[in-house]
Design a protein around this motif. Structure first.
Motif, PDB file in Angstrom:
ATOM      1  N   HIS A   1       0.858  -1.185   0.000  1.00  0.00           N
ATOM      2  CA  HIS A   1       0.000   0.000   0.000  1.00  0.00           C
ATOM      3  C   HIS A   1       0.897   1.240   0.000  1.00  0.00           C
ATOM      4  O   HIS A   1       0.956   2.026   0.926  1.00  0.00           O
ATOM      5  CB  HIS A   1      -1.045   0.014   1.116  1.00  0.00           C
ATOM      6  CG  HIS A   1      -0.618  -0.455   2.459  1.00  0.00           C
ATOM      7  ND1 HIS A   1       0.003   0.347   3.375  1.00  0.00           N
ATOM      8  CD2 HIS A   1      -0.739  -1.659   3.058  1.00  0.00           C
ATOM      9  CE1 HIS A   1       0.235  -0.318   4.477  1.00  0.00           C
ATOM     10  NE2 HIS A   1      -0.200  -1.539   4.311  1.00  0.00           N
TER      11      HIS A   1
ATOM     12  N   ARG B   1      -2.566  -2.139  -2.781  1.00  0.00           N
ATOM     13  CA  ARG B   1      -3.670  -2.540  -1.917  1.00  0.00           C
ATOM     14  C   ARG B   1      -4.360  -1.282  -1.392  1.00  0.00           C
ATOM     15  O   ARG B   1      -3.702  -0.338  -0.959  1.00  0.00           O
ATOM     16  CB  ARG B   1      -3.097  -3.363  -0.766  1.00  0.00           C
ATOM     17  CG  ARG B   1      -4.098  -3.795   0.250  1.00  0.00           C
ATOM     18  CD  ARG B   1      -3.405  -4.648   1.321  1.00  0.00           C
ATOM     19  NE  ARG B   1      -4.295  -4.778   2.466  1.00  0.00           N
ATOM     20  CZ  ARG B   1      -3.888  -4.760   3.717  1.00  0.00           C
ATOM     21  NH1 ARG B   1      -2.619  -4.606   4.008  1.00  0.00           N
ATOM     22  NH2 ARG B   1      -4.753  -4.892   4.701  1.00  0.00           N
TER      23      ARG B   1
ATOM     24  N   ASN C   1      -6.194  -1.225   1.229  1.00  0.00           N
ATOM     25  CA  ASN C   1      -6.146  -1.369   2.680  1.00  0.00           C
ATOM     26  C   ASN C   1      -7.513  -1.669   3.279  1.00  0.00           C
ATOM     27  O   ASN C   1      -8.519  -1.759   2.595  1.00  0.00           O
ATOM     28  CB  ASN C   1      -5.483  -0.158   3.352  1.00  0.00           C
ATOM     29  CG  ASN C   1      -4.574  -0.590   4.482  1.00  0.00           C
ATOM     30  OD1 ASN C   1      -4.799  -1.594   5.128  1.00  0.00           O
ATOM     31  ND2 ASN C   1      -3.535   0.176   4.724  1.00  0.00           N
TER      32      ASN C   1
ATOM     33  N   ARG D   1      -9.779   6.215  -1.893  1.00  0.00           N
ATOM     34  CA  ARG D   1      -8.466   5.566  -2.003  1.00  0.00           C
ATOM     35  C   ARG D   1      -8.153   5.215  -3.455  1.00  0.00           C
ATOM     36  O   ARG D   1      -7.019   5.366  -3.895  1.00  0.00           O
ATOM     37  CB  ARG D   1      -8.429   4.316  -1.130  1.00  0.00           C
ATOM     38  CG  ARG D   1      -8.546   4.610   0.352  1.00  0.00           C
ATOM     39  CD  ARG D   1      -8.613   3.332   1.147  1.00  0.00           C
ATOM     40  NE  ARG D   1      -8.985   3.588   2.533  1.00  0.00           N
ATOM     41  CZ  ARG D   1      -9.127   2.638   3.441  1.00  0.00           C
ATOM     42  NH1 ARG D   1      -8.942   1.363   3.101  1.00  0.00           N
ATOM     43  NH2 ARG D   1      -9.461   2.937   4.669  1.00  0.00           N
TER      44      ARG D   1
END
Length: 200
Positions: free
Chosen positions: A159, A173, A175, A196
């Protein structure tokens, strides 16, 4: 944990607590008495296996591979330590290589926990060794290169959405989902992931 009945092809992630110590990444035999055999079984079923890996955690490592507090207690691994980088590369080879567990890559977590603050010590690092975000890149670069050397099609998931990390990961990722924001207000999952995704 062991897969349920009716497994279909795909990717399996063996999440946290498969290892005896985060820093050494030796399988816990009480939980995984034959992890290599289990991974071979997943491969036979057409699946690939990623191992969850906790970045920065020094548990089980000698002090010369760590950043310590003033009392000498390890608080994080030290990517400025040549001994740590050698250990990390060897660990990756053992986990992904055909003579080791033969896993297929990593789901990397806790990259945000880089050591910071006054009074920290680096007993195994030469003067001027990399620090901060550059140290995170060095750690991931070492892991990534060792992963590709052990298994060229290994998957490394991080991430770290900053473009400066594009050369040390294959997949970003988004998360974990949070139920609430820092003020305690509920945050819809769709809103979190959309934000995100936009950042990435």
């Amino acid at each position: 944990r062991p897969a349920a009945h009716g497994v279909v092809p795909g990717t399996v992630v063996i999440d946290d607590r498969w290892q005896l110590a985060y820093g050494t990444a030796e399988p816990d035999p009480s939980r995984w008495p034959d992890l290599r055999g289990w991974i071979a079984g997943r491969h036979a079923a057409g699946q690939r296996v990623l191992l969850w890996w906790k970045a920065w955690d020094p548990t089980g490592l000698p002090v010369e591979q760590c950043v310590t507090d003033p009392a000498g207690t390890p608080v994080a691994v030290d990517p400025g330590s040549p001994a740590y980088l050698s250990h990390l590369a060897g660990m990756v080879t053992r986990l992904l290589g055909p003579d080791g567990l033969d896993a297929d890559g990593f789901k990397i977590d806790f990259t945000q926990r880089a050591p910071a603050g006054p009074g920290l010590r680096r007993p195994g690092a030469p003067a001027g060794a990399t620090w901060g975000i550059a140290a995170l890149h060095r750690m991931l670069e070492t892991l990534y290169r060792a992963a590709k050397a052990a298994k060229p099609d290994a998957l490394v998931v991080t991430h770290t959405p900053h473009p400066g990390f594009g050369d040390v990961c294959d997949m970003i990722r988004l998360n974990d989902i949070l139920e609430r924001d820092p003020t305690g207000a509920a945050v819809p999952a769709v809103d979190q992931l959309a934000f995100r995704h936009a950042v990435v």
